[in-house]
Scaffold this motif. Structure first.
Motif, short mmCIF file in Angstrom:
data_model
loop_
_atom_site.label_atom_id
_atom_site.label_comp_id
_atom_site.label_asym_id
_atom_site.label_seq_id
_atom_site.Cartn_x
_atom_site.Cartn_y
_atom_site.Cartn_z
N GLN A 64 21.98 -18.99 22.34
CA GLN A 64 21.98 -17.88 21.38
C GLN A 64 21.21 -16.67 21.91
O GLN A 64 21.47 -15.55 21.49
CB GLN A 64 21.37 -18.33 20.05
CG GLN A 64 22.22 -19.34 19.29
CD GLN A 64 21.84 -20.77 19.62
OE1 GLN A 64 21.38 -21.07 20.72
NE2 GLN A 64 22.03 -21.67 18.66
N ARG A 65 20.27 -16.89 22.82
CA ARG A 65 19.46 -15.78 23.32
C ARG A 65 19.92 -15.27 24.69
O ARG A 65 19.48 -14.21 25.12
CB ARG A 65 17.98 -16.18 23.39
CG ARG A 65 17.38 -16.48 22.03
CD ARG A 65 15.94 -16.07 21.95
NE ARG A 65 15.75 -14.65 22.11
CZ ARG A 65 14.56 -14.03 22.06
NH1 ARG A 65 13.47 -14.74 21.86
NH2 ARG A 65 14.45 -12.74 22.23
N ARG A 66 20.77 -16.01 25.35
CA ARG A 66 21.19 -15.57 26.69
C ARG A 66 22.03 -14.30 26.64
O ARG A 66 22.07 -13.55 27.61
CB ARG A 66 21.96 -16.69 27.38
CG ARG A 66 21.09 -17.89 27.73
CD ARG A 66 21.87 -19.02 28.37
NE ARG A 66 21.12 -20.27 28.26
CZ ARG A 66 21.67 -21.45 28.09
NH1 ARG A 66 22.99 -21.57 27.98
NH2 ARG A 66 20.91 -22.53 27.99
N GLY A 67 22.68 -14.06 25.50
CA GLY A 67 23.52 -12.87 25.37
C GLY A 67 22.76 -11.56 25.43
O GLY A 67 23.36 -10.50 25.67
N GLU A 68 21.45 -11.62 25.23
CA GLU A 68 20.64 -10.40 25.30
C GLU A 68 20.44 -9.90 26.72
O GLU A 68 20.23 -8.72 26.96
CB GLU A 68 19.24 -10.65 24.71
CG GLU A 68 19.21 -11.23 23.34
CD GLU A 68 17.83 -11.80 23.01
OE1 GLU A 68 16.83 -11.22 23.46
OE2 GLU A 68 17.76 -12.82 22.29
N GLN A 69 20.46 -10.83 27.67
CA GLN A 69 19.84 -10.57 28.95
C GLN A 69 20.60 -9.59 29.84
O GLN A 69 19.99 -8.81 30.57
CB GLN A 69 19.59 -11.88 29.68
CG GLN A 69 18.54 -12.77 28.98
CD GLN A 69 17.23 -12.04 28.76
OE1 GLN A 69 17.07 -11.29 27.80
NE2 GLN A 69 16.31 -12.22 29.69
N LEU A 70 21.92 -9.59 29.80
CA LEU A 70 22.67 -8.64 30.61
C LEU A 70 22.37 -7.21 30.17
O LEU A 70 22.13 -6.32 30.99
CB LEU A 70 24.17 -8.92 30.52
CG LEU A 70 25.07 -7.98 31.33
CD1 LEU A 70 24.71 -8.03 32.81
CD2 LEU A 70 26.55 -8.36 31.12
N ALA A 71 22.34 -6.99 28.84
CA ALA A 71 22.04 -5.65 28.32
C ALA A 71 20.62 -5.24 28.68
O ALA A 71 20.36 -4.08 29.05
CB ALA A 71 22.24 -5.62 26.81
N ARG A 72 19.69 -6.17 28.58
CA ARG A 72 18.30 -5.85 28.91
C ARG A 72 18.17 -5.52 30.40
O ARG A 72 17.47 -4.58 30.79
CB ARG A 72 17.40 -7.02 28.54
CG ARG A 72 17.20 -7.20 27.04
CD ARG A 72 16.43 -6.03 26.47
NE ARG A 72 16.09 -6.22 25.06
CZ ARG A 72 16.54 -5.47 24.08
NH1 ARG A 72 17.39 -4.47 24.35
NH2 ARG A 72 16.15 -5.66 22.84
N ALA A 73 18.82 -6.30 31.25
CA ALA A 73 18.75 -6.05 32.69
C ALA A 73 19.31 -4.68 33.03
O ALA A 73 18.72 -3.94 33.84
CB ALA A 73 19.50 -7.15 33.44
N ARG A 74 20.42 -4.32 32.44
CA ARG A 74 21.03 -3.02 32.72
C ARG A 74 20.12 -1.88 32.27
O ARG A 74 19.94 -0.89 32.99
CB ARG A 74 22.38 -2.91 32.00
CG ARG A 74 23.49 -3.74 32.65
CD ARG A 74 24.74 -3.71 31.79
NE ARG A 74 25.86 -4.37 32.46
CZ ARG A 74 26.99 -4.70 31.84
NH1 ARG A 74 27.14 -4.45 30.54
NH2 ARG A 74 27.97 -5.30 32.52
#
Length: 312
Positions: A109-119
């Motif tokens: 449920q929390r992994r979906g945040e990470q690409l946006a945060r990295a960008r």
């Protein structure tokens, strides 16, 4: 636009917005809520959103009033826990360079945040490092004073092997501590280390070996026990800014401890975020200032690289 480290205050934080920007049609997925259950505190559907917004604004005011600076990360659409900005990455500034160790979340449920945060972090000047094959979450990291390294909580969300990843990122010792209470699932719900090296700790949250290890960790000046009841009220999930300590609830015994240590506790009601298992510390990711790399260490690293290149 790149972040200017020259404008950083002694305490600068990344915080998240609590809803999407107005660049698309609003939907239920556009704002903070509790939509799943991945820790024992979570109460699905319980958040009063307007009250949560008001509390978040009050928290940002408290940071500003204490002398902190902050920059805002966008809310990640449909990733409701993205409001807990500390979990996404460990952020550091060293000799004018910004680096981010991106978290590898245990729960899908929390992994979906990470690409946006990295960008976002990369676009703002952070060198983003994404570890592989280990789980590490920002809520499990507590930095030690004066660049002496860090503590890493493991057993609930982060894995013990992540200590090596964090150690390489910080170029400093990392002490792993095993957590054993599912209600105190992140290190920052069970422990806080103040800038003078005082550790406020809920003993029941750790294994006996972890408590012994903590007591002899370099940089820890004293260990002060805190009742589990106060930890469950998020009394240890706090933010220190200079002499001010921001706590997301009224926890009288913790406030008394802080006053006895010469701090000024400031209570900001954050109960709408407690419903998702987070509080003040979870809402703000400090940009940790690391000491400069010494010239001697720099030469040793370059010599080691040269030897490795010749041997290849």
């Amino acid at each position: 636009m790149l972040l200017n480290t020259g404008h950083f205050t002694p305490a600068t934080f990344a915080v998240s917005q609590v809803r999407c920007e107005k660049d698309h049609v609003r939907s239920r997925d556009c704002a903070y809520q509790v939509a799943w259950n991945i820790n024992p505190h979570m109460k699905v559907g319980a958040v009063a959103w307007r009250r949560a917004c008001s509390q978040h604004r009050a928290f940002l005011r408290a940071l500003r009033d204490a002398g902190a600076g902050f920059f805002e990360l966008p809310f990640v659409h449909g990733a409701f826990d993205s409001v807990f900005a500390k979990d996404n990455a460990v952020l550091v500034s060293q000799e004018g360079e910004l680096r981010a160790l991106l978290a590898t979340m245990r729960h899908g449920q929390r992994r979906g945040e990470q690409l946006a945060r990295a960008r976002w972090l990369s676009a703002r000047g952070f060198d983003v490092i994404a570890p592989e094959r280990v789980h590490i979450e920002g809520g499990d990291v507590a930095m030690l004073p004066q660049g002496r390294g860090a503590l890493l909580g493991f057993g609930q969300r982060s894995t013990q092997r992540a200590a090596g990843v964090l150690e390489a990122f910080l170029d400093a010792p990392v002490t792993p501590l095993e957590l054993c209470d599912p209600y105190l699932y992140h290190l920052d719900t069970a422990l806080t280390v103040l800038s003078d090296g005082t550790a406020l700790v809920c003993p029941e949250a750790f294994t006996p070996d972890a408590l012994r290890t903590l007591a002899r960790t370099e940089g820890i000046q004293q260990v002060v026990p805190v009742a589990r009841e106060d930890a469950l009220a998020f009394g240890l999930n706090l933010v220190e800014v200079g002499n001010t300590v921001i706590v997301g609830a009224r926890v009288p015994r913790v406030e008394a401890l802080l006053r006895g240590l010469g701090r000024r506790p400031v209570s900001v009601k954050l109960d709408q975020f407690h419903l998702a298992g987070g509080s003040a510390a979870c809402l703000a990711a400090r940009v940790h200032t690391l000491p400069p790399v010494s010239a001697q260490r720099f030469r040793e690293e370059r010599e080691a690289e040269s030897v490795a290149a010749m041997s290849a």
